[in-house]
Design a protein around this motif. Structure first.
Motif, PDB file in Angstrom:
ATOM      1  N   ASN A  33      43.066  27.673  28.448  1.00  8.75           N
ATOM      2  CA  ASN A  33      42.915  27.125  27.097  1.00  8.75           C
ATOM      3  C   ASN A  33      41.703  27.754  26.418  1.00  8.75           C
ATOM      4  N   VAL A  34      41.615  27.523  25.122  1.00 11.30           N
ATOM      5  CA  VAL A  34      40.558  28.138  24.312  1.00 11.30           C
ATOM      6  C   VAL A  34      39.173  27.710  24.768  1.00 11.30           C
ATOM      7  N   GLN A  35      39.000  26.433  25.083  1.00 13.51           N
ATOM      8  CA  GLN A  35      37.668  25.939  25.451  1.00 13.51           C
ATOM      9  C   GLN A  35      37.148  26.626  26.709  1.00 13.51           C
ATOM     10  N   GLN A  36      38.010  26.871  27.678  1.00 16.45           N
ATOM     11  CA  GLN A  36      37.590  27.576  28.895  1.00 16.45           C
ATOM     12  C   GLN A  36      37.078  28.976  28.567  1.00 16.45           C
ATOM     13  N   ILE A  37      37.722  29.630  27.611  1.00 11.23           N
ATOM     14  CA  ILE A  37      37.290  30.977  27.209  1.00 11.23           C
ATOM     15  C   ILE A  37      35.927  30.914  26.541  1.00 11.23           C
ATOM     16  N   VAL A  38      35.765  29.999  25.600  1.00 17.25           N
ATOM     17  CA  VAL A  38      34.485  29.862  24.887  1.00 17.25           C
ATOM     18  C   VAL A  38      33.368  29.560  25.876  1.00 17.25           C
ATOM     19  N   ASP A  39      33.604  28.619  26.775  1.00 16.58           N
ATOM     20  CA  ASP A  39      32.578  28.245  27.751  1.00 16.58           C
ATOM     21  C   ASP A  39      32.209  29.420  28.645  1.00 16.58           C
ATOM     22  N   TYR A  40      33.201  30.164  29.101  1.00 22.85           N
ATOM     23  CA  TYR A  40      32.947  31.296  29.996  1.00 22.85           C
ATOM     24  C   TYR A  40      32.134  32.388  29.289  1.00 22.85           C
ATOM     25  N   ILE A  41      32.555  32.729  28.097  1.00 21.17           N
ATOM     26  CA  ILE A  41      31.868  33.803  27.373  1.00 21.17           C
ATOM     27  C   ILE A  41      30.443  33.399  26.997  1.00 21.17           C
ATOM     28  N   GLU A  42      30.285  32.172  26.538  1.00 20.52           N
ATOM     29  CA  GLU A  42      28.966  31.711  26.094  1.00 20.52           C
ATOM     30  C   GLU A  42      27.984  31.575  27.261  1.00 20.52           C
ATOM     31  N   SER A  43      28.492  31.336  28.471  1.00 19.01           N
ATOM     32  CA  SER A  43      27.601  31.156  29.630  1.00 19.01           C
ATOM     33  C   SER A  43      27.541  32.394  30.516  1.00 19.01           C
ATOM     34  N   TYR A  44      28.225  33.470  30.125  1.00 23.86           N
ATOM     35  CA  TYR A  44      28.299  34.662  30.970  1.00 23.86           C
ATOM     36  C   TYR A  44      26.926  35.300  31.144  1.00 23.86           C
ATOM     37  N   ASP A  45      26.568  35.512  32.370  1.00 25.28           N
ATOM     38  CA  ASP A  45      25.298  36.170  32.704  1.00 25.28           C
ATOM     39  C   ASP A  45      25.619  37.372  33.579  1.00 25.28           C
ATOM     40  N   GLU A  46      25.482  38.539  33.001  1.00 26.21           N
ATOM     41  CA  GLU A  46      25.841  39.765  33.715  1.00 26.21           C
ATOM     42  C   GLU A  46      25.064  39.914  35.020  1.00 26.21           C
ATOM     43  N   GLN A  47      23.828  39.442  35.044  1.00 26.57           N
ATOM     44  CA  GLN A  47      22.991  39.579  36.228  1.00 26.57           C
ATOM     45  C   GLN A  47      23.380  38.594  37.336  1.00 26.57           C
ATOM     46  N   ALA A  48      24.001  37.483  36.933  1.00 21.67           N
ATOM     47  CA  ALA A  48      24.293  36.433  37.905  1.00 21.67           C
ATOM     48  C   ALA A  48      25.750  36.413  38.364  1.00 21.67           C
ATOM     49  N   THR A  49      26.572  37.318  37.825  1.00 25.12           N
ATOM     50  CA  THR A  49      27.980  37.324  38.197  1.00 25.12           C
ATOM     51  C   THR A  49      28.145  37.829  39.618  1.00 25.12           C
ATOM     52  N   HIS A  50      29.306  37.526  40.187  1.00 28.61           N
ATOM     53  CA  HIS A  50      29.597  37.936  41.553  1.00 28.61           C
ATOM     54  C   HIS A  50      29.489  39.452  41.703  1.00 28.61           C
ATOM     55  N   VAL A  51      28.953  39.854  42.826  1.00 29.31           N
ATOM     56  CA  VAL A  51      28.866  41.287  43.117  1.00 29.31           C
ATOM     57  C   VAL A  51      30.259  41.772  43.481  1.00 29.31           C
ATOM     58  N   VAL A  52      30.689  42.821  42.809  1.00 31.17           N
ATOM     59  CA  VAL A  52      31.994  43.407  43.081  1.00 31.17           C
ATOM     60  C   VAL A  52      31.787  44.699  43.831  1.00 31.17           C
ATOM     61  N   GLU A  53      32.399  44.790  44.991  1.00 32.21           N
ATOM     62  CA  GLU A  53      32.241  45.988  45.813  1.00 32.21           C
ATOM     63  C   GLU A  53      32.833  47.212  45.135  1.00 32.21           C
ATOM     64  N   SER A  54      32.291  48.344  45.496  1.00 29.58           N
ATOM     65  CA  SER A  54      32.847  49.600  45.020  1.00 29.58           C
ATOM     66  C   SER A  54      34.274  49.739  45.547  1.00 29.58           C
ATOM     67  N   LYS A  55      35.087  50.392  44.780  1.00 24.47           N
ATOM     68  CA  LYS A  55      36.467  50.668  45.194  1.00 24.47           C
ATOM     69  C   LYS A  55      36.465  51.496  46.474  1.00 24.47           C
ATOM     70  N   TYR A  56      35.409  52.292  46.676  1.00 29.37           N
ATOM     71  CA  TYR A  56      35.397  53.248  47.813  1.00 29.37           C
ATOM     72  C   TYR A  56      34.522  52.791  48.954  1.00 29.37           C
TER      73      TYR A  56
END
Length: 195
Positions: free
Chosen positions: A172-195
């Motif tokens: 829903n729209v509210q989930q999108i707004v909440d996610y974007i407004e609280s997004y912290d690039e430094q605190a997001t999950h570490v994603v492993e390299s493809k390789y």
């Protein structure tokens, strides 16, 4: 409200031959994000989800910028109400410019063009070419089969388990707004390299 320079790229259908609920959700998304000070970048379509999301942003006092290949402009497929229309020589430069000029990407329901845009931006993030949030707006389970396929890729080790953090699925729209407004690039999950 006066729009700032924060832009969200929205992918979605450019056809009007779709259920009204998809267009309504797109319009509501545009209005909600405009209220938070976001502007829109999309493919400049004059119909369907693309037009509806543009109208939502514009009616909310924000900007809606369309990026579209010149051959589509020549065919009259662009939406004249947009704040600005930028033409590109081809589809590839269109997608690159949409990603470069936005701080987030949202995929709404659409056909093969939308699916291709979504999978490409996920691939770019997987390769560390794009480090911004990606949202899949899964209205009425529209993207369930794609999400299942991505999970299957992980299960079969074509992708790594952390790659499921490349995107966020919203219903829903509210989930999108909440996610974007609280997004912290430094605190997001570490994603492993493809390789």
């Amino acid at each position: 409200m006066e729009s700032n320079n924060r832009y969200i790229c929205v992918y979605g259908a450019s056809s009007d031959n779709i259920a009204e609920e998809y267009k309504q959700a797109a319009y509501q998304l545009g209005k909600a994000l405009a209220a938070k000070g976001w502007n829109c970048i999309n493919g400049a379509g004059s119909a369907g989800v693309m037009r509806a999301v543009s109208d939502g942003f514009l009616d909310g006092g924000a900007k809606a910028v369309g990026i579209i290949p010149q051959f589509m402009v020549d065919n009259g497929w662009h939406y004249s109400r947009l704040s600005d229309i930028i033409s590109t020589p081809d589809m590839h430069q269109r997608k690159q410019m949409m990603a470069q000029r936005s701080q987030c990407s949202i995929a709404m329901p659409g056909g093969c063009g939308t699916l291709e845009e979504l999978l490409e931006i996920i691939t770019w993030k997987q390769l560390s070419l794009y480090n911004k949030p990606i949202v899949i707006f899964n209205i009425n389970g529209f993207f369930d089969s794609i999400l299942q396929q991505l999970e299957h890729c992980i299960a079969q080790q074509f992708m790594k388990p952390t790659h499921k953090h490349l995107w966020f699925t919203a219903h829903n729209v509210q989930q999108i707004v909440d996610y974007i407004e609280s997004y912290d690039e430094q605190a997001t999950h570490v994603v492993e390299s493809k390789y």
